[in-house]
Design a protein around this motif. Structure first.
Motif, PDB file in Angstrom:
ATOM      1  N   LEU A 115       0.853  -1.191   0.000  1.00 25.27           N
ATOM      2  CA  LEU A 115       0.000   0.000   0.000  1.00 25.27           C
ATOM      3  C   LEU A 115       0.886   1.237   0.000  1.00 25.27           C
ATOM      4  O   LEU A 115       1.939   1.237   0.637  1.00 25.27           O
ATOM      5  CB  LEU A 115      -0.842   0.074   1.274  1.00 25.27           C
ATOM      6  CG  LEU A 115      -2.091  -0.755   1.419  1.00 25.27           C
ATOM      7  CD1 LEU A 115      -2.640  -0.614   2.839  1.00 25.27           C
ATOM      8  CD2 LEU A 115      -3.137  -0.340   0.417  1.00 25.27           C
ATOM      9  N   SER A 116       0.430   2.282  -0.650  1.00 26.03           N
ATOM     10  CA  SER A 116       1.114   3.571  -0.495  1.00 26.03           C
ATOM     11  C   SER A 116       0.619   4.219   0.797  1.00 26.03           C
ATOM     12  O   SER A 116      -0.428   3.849   1.331  1.00 26.03           O
ATOM     13  CB  SER A 116       0.819   4.490  -1.685  1.00 26.03           C
ATOM     14  OG  SER A 116      -0.525   4.939  -1.642  1.00 26.03           O
ATOM     15  N   PHE A 117       1.365   5.179   1.273  1.00 23.02           N
ATOM     16  CA  PHE A 117       0.957   5.928   2.461  1.00 23.02           C
ATOM     17  C   PHE A 117      -0.405   6.575   2.217  1.00 23.02           C
ATOM     18  O   PHE A 117      -1.286   6.547   3.077  1.00 23.02           O
ATOM     19  CB  PHE A 117       2.024   6.973   2.798  1.00 23.02           C
ATOM     20  CG  PHE A 117       1.757   7.789   4.032  1.00 23.02           C
ATOM     21  CD1 PHE A 117       1.522   7.191   5.252  1.00 23.02           C
ATOM     22  CD2 PHE A 117       1.778   9.178   3.975  1.00 23.02           C
ATOM     23  CE1 PHE A 117       1.286   7.953   6.398  1.00 23.02           C
ATOM     24  CE2 PHE A 117       1.552   9.943   5.103  1.00 23.02           C
ATOM     25  CZ  PHE A 117       1.307   9.326   6.316  1.00 23.02           C
ATOM     26  N   PHE A 118      -0.604   7.128   1.020  1.00 21.50           N
ATOM     27  CA  PHE A 118      -1.879   7.761   0.704  1.00 21.50           C
ATOM     28  C   PHE A 118      -3.015   6.740   0.686  1.00 21.50           C
ATOM     29  O   PHE A 118      -4.096   7.004   1.220  1.00 21.50           O
ATOM     30  CB  PHE A 118      -1.794   8.515  -0.626  1.00 21.50           C
ATOM     31  CG  PHE A 118      -3.058   9.219  -0.973  1.00 21.50           C
ATOM     32  CD1 PHE A 118      -3.490  10.311  -0.228  1.00 21.50           C
ATOM     33  CD2 PHE A 118      -3.846   8.804  -2.034  1.00 21.50           C
ATOM     34  CE1 PHE A 118      -4.681  10.965  -0.530  1.00 21.50           C
ATOM     35  CE2 PHE A 118      -5.031   9.457  -2.351  1.00 21.50           C
ATOM     36  CZ  PHE A 118      -5.444  10.537  -1.589  1.00 21.50           C
ATOM     37  N   GLU A 119      -2.796   5.585   0.087  1.00 24.48           N
ATOM     38  CA  GLU A 119      -3.831   4.548   0.074  1.00 24.48           C
ATOM     39  C   GLU A 119      -4.202   4.131   1.496  1.00 24.48           C
ATOM     40  O   GLU A 119      -5.380   3.956   1.809  1.00 24.48           O
ATOM     41  CB  GLU A 119      -3.366   3.329  -0.723  1.00 24.48           C
ATOM     42  CG  GLU A 119      -3.278   3.568  -2.207  1.00 24.48           C
ATOM     43  CD  GLU A 119      -2.571   2.461  -2.953  1.00 24.48           C
ATOM     44  OE1 GLU A 119      -2.883   2.275  -4.147  1.00 24.48           O
ATOM     45  OE2 GLU A 119      -1.696   1.785  -2.363  1.00 24.48           O
ATOM     46  N   TYR A 120      -3.187   3.993   2.339  1.00 27.72           N
ATOM     47  CA  TYR A 120      -3.459   3.621   3.727  1.00 27.72           C
ATOM     48  C   TYR A 120      -4.269   4.723   4.416  1.00 27.72           C
ATOM     49  O   TYR A 120      -5.214   4.425   5.156  1.00 27.72           O
ATOM     50  CB  TYR A 120      -2.159   3.352   4.497  1.00 27.72           C
ATOM     51  CG  TYR A 120      -2.422   2.986   5.939  1.00 27.72           C
ATOM     52  CD1 TYR A 120      -2.903   1.728   6.269  1.00 27.72           C
ATOM     53  CD2 TYR A 120      -2.239   3.917   6.954  1.00 27.72           C
ATOM     54  CE1 TYR A 120      -3.184   1.387   7.586  1.00 27.72           C
ATOM     55  CE2 TYR A 120      -2.514   3.585   8.269  1.00 27.72           C
ATOM     56  CZ  TYR A 120      -2.978   2.320   8.581  1.00 27.72           C
ATOM     57  OH  TYR A 120      -3.262   1.999   9.889  1.00 27.72           O
ATOM     58  N   GLN A 121      -3.928   5.985   4.172  1.00 34.54           N
ATOM     59  CA  GLN A 121      -4.674   7.091   4.780  1.00 34.54           C
ATOM     60  C   GLN A 121      -6.143   7.050   4.354  1.00 34.54           C
ATOM     61  O   GLN A 121      -7.032   7.312   5.158  1.00 34.54           O
ATOM     62  CB  GLN A 121      -4.058   8.438   4.397  1.00 34.54           C
ATOM     63  CG  GLN A 121      -2.729   8.714   5.071  1.00 34.54           C
ATOM     64  CD  GLN A 121      -2.836   8.687   6.576  1.00 34.54           C
ATOM     65  OE1 GLN A 121      -2.429   7.727   7.225  1.00 34.54           O
ATOM     66  NE2 GLN A 121      -3.396   9.709   7.139  1.00 34.54           N
TER      67      GLN A 121
END
Length: 165
Positions: free
Chosen positions: A41-47
């Protein structure tokens, strides 16, 4: 035309700004790399997934989720499309106002957040929390709140979110 001399930063102000700039650049990159490595996951996807998971009914208007994640609606829509293809969320018209679209976290999306959160929290702890004293945690929160107040509107998770909006 403004003829006033700019209020240049003095040496201490400049050092503080440059230190913060490095954190603003390096911390998200480090968290992103860790999430990519351990959760795909990207950090943005996780957010985005975490933002949905924090809402009691696991759904939120896309516009509110964009504000929470500090992104454009366009960027969020592209990300939502990727997350939909993995079965982690879906989008539906808001039944209370058809002009809006709701993002809804699926059970598989919830499972992804639950599986990813412990490792993410451990990395946040390693990179930030454990590097500071309890007094510095309080200072960091106070500094962050003051800067956020100076910036303006605080992101909100919608009318059903826990905590103040």
């Amino acid at each position: 035309m403004n003829t006033e001399e700019p209020r240049w930063l003095d040496a201490d102000e400049s050092a503080a700004w440059l230190a913060l700039h490095r954190i603003l650049t390096r911390l998200p990159a480090a968290l992103d790399a860790d999430l990519q490595r351990h959760a795909d996951l990207s950090f943005f996807e996780y957010q985005v997934l975490a933002g949905l998971s924090m809402n009691p009914d696991r759904k939120i208007r896309m516009s509110d989720l964009a504000e929470f994640s500090a992104s454009s609606l366009s960027r969020l829509s592209h990300t939502a499309r990727r997350l939909e293809s993995k079965g982690w969320l879906y989008r539906v018209p808001d039944p209370t106002d058809g002009r809006y679209t709701l993002a809804v976290l699926t059970d598989a999306g919830w499972d992804k957040v639950v599986a990813t959160a412990p490792g993410h929290v451990a990395e946040v702890r390693r990179l930030l929390i454990d590097a500071l004293s309890k007094a510095q945690h309080k200072q960091l929160r106070q500094i962050s709140e003051r800067v956020n107040d100076a910036i303006g509107t605080e992101p909100c998770l919608g009318e059903h979110a826990k905590g103040p909006c």
